[in-house]
Enzyme design. Structure first.
Site, short mmCIF file in Angstrom:
data_model
loop_
_atom_site.label_atom_id
_atom_site.label_comp_id
_atom_site.label_asym_id
_atom_site.label_seq_id
_atom_site.Cartn_x
_atom_site.Cartn_y
_atom_site.Cartn_z
N LYS A 10 -7.44 -2.76 -9.24
CA LYS A 10 -7.07 -3.61 -8.11
C LYS A 10 -8.26 -4.36 -7.51
CE LYS A 10 -3.01 -2.08 -8.79
NZ LYS A 10 -2.15 -2.91 -9.65
N LYS A 64 -6.59 2.25 -0.20
CA LYS A 64 -5.76 2.05 -1.40
C LYS A 64 -6.48 2.56 -2.64
CE LYS A 64 -3.27 -2.02 -1.11
NZ LYS A 64 -3.19 -3.51 -1.01
N GLU A 89 -8.80 -2.05 2.83
CA GLU A 89 -8.32 -3.40 3.06
C GLU A 89 -7.78 -3.44 4.49
OE1 GLU A 89 -6.66 -5.74 -0.60
OE2 GLU A 89 -4.97 -5.11 0.62
N LYS A 139 10.14 0.09 -1.99
CA LYS A 139 11.06 -0.98 -1.62
C LYS A 139 12.50 -0.48 -1.60
CE LYS A 139 7.88 -4.15 -3.85
NZ LYS A 139 7.56 -4.83 -5.12
N GLU A 146 1.90 -10.33 -6.12
CA GLU A 146 2.31 -9.90 -4.78
C GLU A 146 1.34 -10.42 -3.70
OE1 GLU A 146 4.62 -5.76 -5.83
OE2 GLU A 146 2.72 -5.60 -4.77
N GLU A 157 -1.78 -7.83 -5.26
CA GLU A 157 -1.98 -7.34 -6.63
C GLU A 157 -1.02 -8.05 -7.57
OE1 GLU A 157 -0.96 -3.14 -5.76
OE2 GLU A 157 0.70 -3.40 -7.15
N ASN A 198 1.65 -7.29 -10.78
CA ASN A 198 2.35 -6.28 -11.56
C ASN A 198 2.68 -6.86 -12.93
OD1 ASN A 198 2.35 -4.35 -9.46
ND2 ASN A 198 4.01 -5.49 -8.50
N ARG A 217 4.65 -6.37 -15.51
CA ARG A 217 5.86 -5.78 -16.10
C ARG A 217 7.08 -6.47 -15.52
NH1 ARG A 217 4.46 -2.21 -11.71
NH2 ARG A 217 5.99 -2.63 -10.09
N ARG A 265 18.76 -0.93 -3.22
CA ARG A 265 18.53 0.18 -4.15
C ARG A 265 19.28 1.41 -3.64
NH1 ARG A 265 12.21 0.10 -6.04
NH2 ARG A 265 11.92 -2.16 -6.02
#
Lengths: 156, 458
Positions: free
Chosen positions: B117, B157, B199, B236, B274, B287, B289, B291, B337
Site C-alpha cells: 500500500k 493501516k 494516514e 462494506k 479506491e 488503494e 484492488n 481483482r 450484502r
C-alpha cells in the site's frame, strides 16, 4: 431447565400415541427434537430447480466414491490425504509399492502423491491386506479419493 | 490464446457468478472445492468439481500449488480466482505464468505493485493523484512524530493489507503504541507482513471507487464509480452506482485519476481504484484492488457490461472490446450484502443449515447467491449469503425496489442482517444520499441508546 429420562420417555410416548411424526419442544433454552424412526424429515427439501444432494450421499459423477461401497466393516479404504498426481511406484518402471494381496502395516508406504514437483508419501495407516487397487497410476486424485482398499488384520 | 476450460478457484456466490458467464461464453468449468463445499450449489452447477482439500481455507482454497496442480490435472487452460482467497496473491499469478496457465487477472508484478500500500501511495503521488498525509513507520517513536505532524484522528493501516483488516483508528496519541502493536499483529497474521503505516483519518469522508478495465498494453477505460460508504468496521454492506451527490466535475476528475493510475501500471484486466472523498469533494487515493470486486454487479447494472466476460476477453488476448465512448450509464443501482450474521449479537456470524431461502425477483432485481433451501453455511468462510441488486431509472426507484426486494426475502435457519439493511435504506440521510463512512456506526450507536433507554423505561 432439564428433563429427566422418565420425562423424555413420557414425551416420546405422547408422540407415539399422536398423529404426528415429529415434535419440537423448546422450554427456557432447552431444545428437544423427536422424530419417528420411519418418518420422512420435515426439513424442507429443495425444489426441483435446486436438486440438492444431502451431504451424506455424494452424487457419484461429482464426488469420487468407491467403485462399490465398502460395506464390510473389516474392509477400509485408504483415501488421498491431498489432491495431486498419484503414483503407485517410487519411480517409473519400478514395481509398485503394494499390489493386490500385499500385507501392509500402519507405516507401509502405499504410494506417492505429487503436488507441483513435491513428492508426498502416503502410508497405509492400518494393518491388513490390500484387497483392491482403486486409483490409477499417474492419475489426478482428489482430496479424500479412495486409493486402495485394505482388509484389516493379516488374513487375506 | 483461446480459452476452453476454466478452473474456478473460489466458492460461494462468486463461483456461481463466474460459472454463469462461462456458460454464456461456452467455456467449460471445473470447480476447485474444499471438502465442506463438495455438495454446494456451485459444485452442482460446474461441469466438474475437484476436491482440493479439507474445509479450512488454509488446507484448500489458499493452497497455491494445489490449485495449480488441480488446473493442470483437469487440463484447464485458465484459472479464475474470484475475489478474496488467492485473487491477489502474486505467487498464484506467477505459478500460472510458469506453467502456461492463463491467470484471469493482472500480472504478478502488477499485483505486487498495488499489494504494497505504501508503494501504491507513492505511485499515485507520482501520477499526480492526491494522497492523504501519512507515511510508513518502522518504530513507535517515528509513529508518534508522524502522528503529531498528521494531526488526529489517525488511521493505522497494514502495508500489505486490504479488506479493512489490520486497520485501527486512534483519536489520541496515547493510544498509538497499542494500536500499532495490534494492527501489526493482525496484519502479520492475516497477510504475513506486519509493516504498518499511518494516514490521516477524514471524518465525514466517503468511500468512492472507480471500476476500470485495462488491456495490459497501456490502454485503460473506466466504467464509472461506486459509493461504498455504508460500511461496518470497514466491511462494506451497501454499495451503489453512481455515487450520489458528486458534482460532475468531481466525478470526471475521479475517473481520470483512476485511469491515469492504471495506465501507468499497464494494468491488465478488471480492477478498482479506491478513493476517499471529503466533505468539500476533494479526493485522495486509498488503494487499488487488483481483482473483480464483490460489488461489481452495481456497475454491471448501470453500464450493461458483463465485467467477468470482459475479464475473459482480456485474458484470452482479445484486449479491450469497448471504447470509453461506448460506456454509457443508465439509472442507479444499489447492492445489499445479505450476511449470515446477527445484528442483535454484535453481528456475530451465524453458520448452520438454511431451512428456508426465498429470494426476490422482479423488474430491476438481480440476486447473486449460492444459497437455497437446504444449503449449509459452513463456519470456515465468510458469511455472505447473497447480494441483492436493485436497478432503477433513478435513485428513489432503485431504493424503493430494494426495500420491496428485502421485504420479499425469506431466510430461516440462520440469522441474517436483512432487517438491518432495511433500516439503512430507510434512514432519511441515506434517502438523501448524504452518506459517509461513519453512517453505520452512528446508526448503531443511536439505536443502542434507544433500545437501552426503551428497556429502562419498560
Amino acid at each position: 431447565m432439564t428433563l429427566t429420562a422418565r420425562e423424555i420417555a413420557e414425551i416420546t410416548r405422547l408422540l407415539e400415541d399422536s398423529n404426528f411424526d415429529e415434535l419440537r419442544l423448546e422450554i427456557d433454552g432447552l431444545k428437544l427434537h423427536l422424530k419417528r424412526g420411519n418418518a420422512a424429515s420435515t426439513e424442507p427439501l429443495p425444489g426441483a430447480s435446486a436438486a440438492f444432494t444431502p451431504a451424506d450421499t455424494p452424487s457419484p459423477e461429482r464426488t469420487p466414491a468407491p467403485k462399490s461401497p465398502a460395506v464390510d466393516r473389516d474392509v477400509q479404504d485408504i483415501v488421498a490425504p491431498m489432491l495431486g498426481t498419484f503414483y503407485r511406484a517410487p519411480r517409473p518402471g519400478e514395481p509398485p509399492f503394494v499390489e493386490h494381496g500385499s500385507p501392509v502395516e500402519a507405516d507401509t508406504i502405499i504410494g506417492i502423491i505429487e503436488v507441483m514437483k513435491l513428492m508426498n508419501t502416503v502410508r497405509a495407516g492400518l494393518r491388513g491386506t490390500v484387497v483392491e487397487i482403486l486409483a490409477r497410476d499417474g492419475a489426478l486424485v482428489e482430496y479424500g479419493e479412495p486409493l486402495l482398499r485394505v482388509r484389516r488384520g493379516n488374513e487375506p | 490464446m483461446t480459452l476452453h476450460r476454466i478452473l474456478i478457484a473460489n466458492r460461494g456466490e462468486i463461483a456461481i457468478r463466474i460459472i454463469r458467464t462461462c456458460r454464456k461464453l461456452g467455456l467449460e468449468t471445473v470447480l476447485a472445492a474444499s471438502d465442506a463445499d463438495r455438495d454446494s450449489m456451485p459444485a452442482r452447477l460446474a461441469d466438474r468439481t475437484i476436491c482440493i482439500g479439507a474445509a479450512r481455507p488454509g488446507d484448500s482454497y489458499l493452497k497455491v500449488e494445489t490449485i495449480v496442480q488441480a488446473a493442470l490435472g483437469a487440463r484447464a487452460d485458465a484459472i479464475h480466482p474470484g475475489y478474496g482467497f488467492l485473487s491477489e496473491r502474486p505467487e498464484l499469478a506467477r505459478l500460472c505464468e510458469e506453467h502456461g496457465l492463463v491467470f484471469i487477472g493482472p500480472t504478478a508484478a502488477q499485483i505486487e505493485a498495488v499489494a504494497d500500500k505504501v508503494q501504491a501511495r507513492n505511485a499515485a503521488e507520482a501520477a499526480g493523484i492526491p494522497v492523504l498525509p501519512g507515511a510508513s513507520v518502522d518504530s513507535v517513536d517515528a509513529a508518534l512524530v508522524m502522528a503529531r505532524r498528521i494531526g488526529s484522528p489517525v488511521l493505522v493501516k497494514a502495508v500489505g493489507g486490504g479488506g479493512g483488516r489490520g486497520m485501527k483508528r486512534i483519536e489520541r496519541l496515547a493510544e498509538l503504541p497499542q494500536a500499532i502493536a495490534l494492527a501489526a499483529a493482525e496484519a502479520g497474521a492475516a497477510f504475513g507482513d506486519a509493516r504498518v503505516y499511518l494516514e490521516r483519518f477524514v471524518t465525514g469522508g466517503r468511500h468512492v471507487e472507480v471500476q476500470i478495465l485495462g488491456d495490459g498494453a497501456g490502454r485503460v477505460i473506466h466504467l464509472g464509480e461506486r459509493d461504498c460508504s455504508i460500511q461496518r468496521r470497514y466491511q462494506k454492506l451497501v454499495e451503489e452506482a453512481p455515487a450520489p451527490g458528486l458534482t460532475e466535475d468531481s466525478r470526471r476528475q475521479l475517473h481520470e485519476a483512476a485511469v491515469r493510475f492504471a495506465e501507468r501500471l499497464h494494468y491488465r484486466g478488471a480492477g478498482t481504484v479506491e478513493f476517499l472523498v471529503d466533505e468539500q469533494q476533494a479526493f485522495y487515493f486509498l488503494e487499488m484492488n487488483a481483482r473483480i470486486q464483490v460489488e461489481h454487479p452495481v456497475t454491471e447494472a448501470v453500464t450493461g457490461v458483463d465485467l467477468v466476460a470482459e475479464q475473459f476477453a482480456i485474458a484470452g488476448g482479445e484486449g479491450l472490446r469497448l471504447a470509453q465512448g461506448e460506456i454509457e450509464q443508465q439509472g442507479c443501482a444499489i447492492e445489499c450484502r445479505v450476511n449470515a450474521e446477527d445484528p442483535a449479537r454484535d453481528f456475530l456470524p451465524s453458520p448452520g443449515l438454511v431451512t428456508e431461502a426465498r429470494w426476490p425477483a422482479g423488474p430491476g432485481i438481480r440476486v447473486d447467491t449460492h444459497i437455497a433451501t437446504g444449503s449449509r453455511v459452513p463456519p470456515y468462510y465468510d458469511s455472505l449469503l447473497a447480494k441483492i441488486i436493485a436497478h432503477g431509472l433513478d435513485r428513489p426507484t432503485a431504493s424503493q425496489r430494494m426495500r420491496a426486494a428485502i421485504a420479499a426475502t425469506r431466510v430461516s435457519g440462520v440469522a441474517t442482517n436483512l432487517r438491518f439493511l432495511d433500516a439503512v435504506l430507510g434512514e432519511p440521510s441515506f434517502r438523501a444520499g448524504a452518506v459517509d463512512t461513519g453512517f453505520v456506526a452512528r446508526l448503531l450507536a443511536r439505536d443502542t441508546v434507544r433500545t437501552t433507554k426503551g428497556a429502562a423505561d419498560a
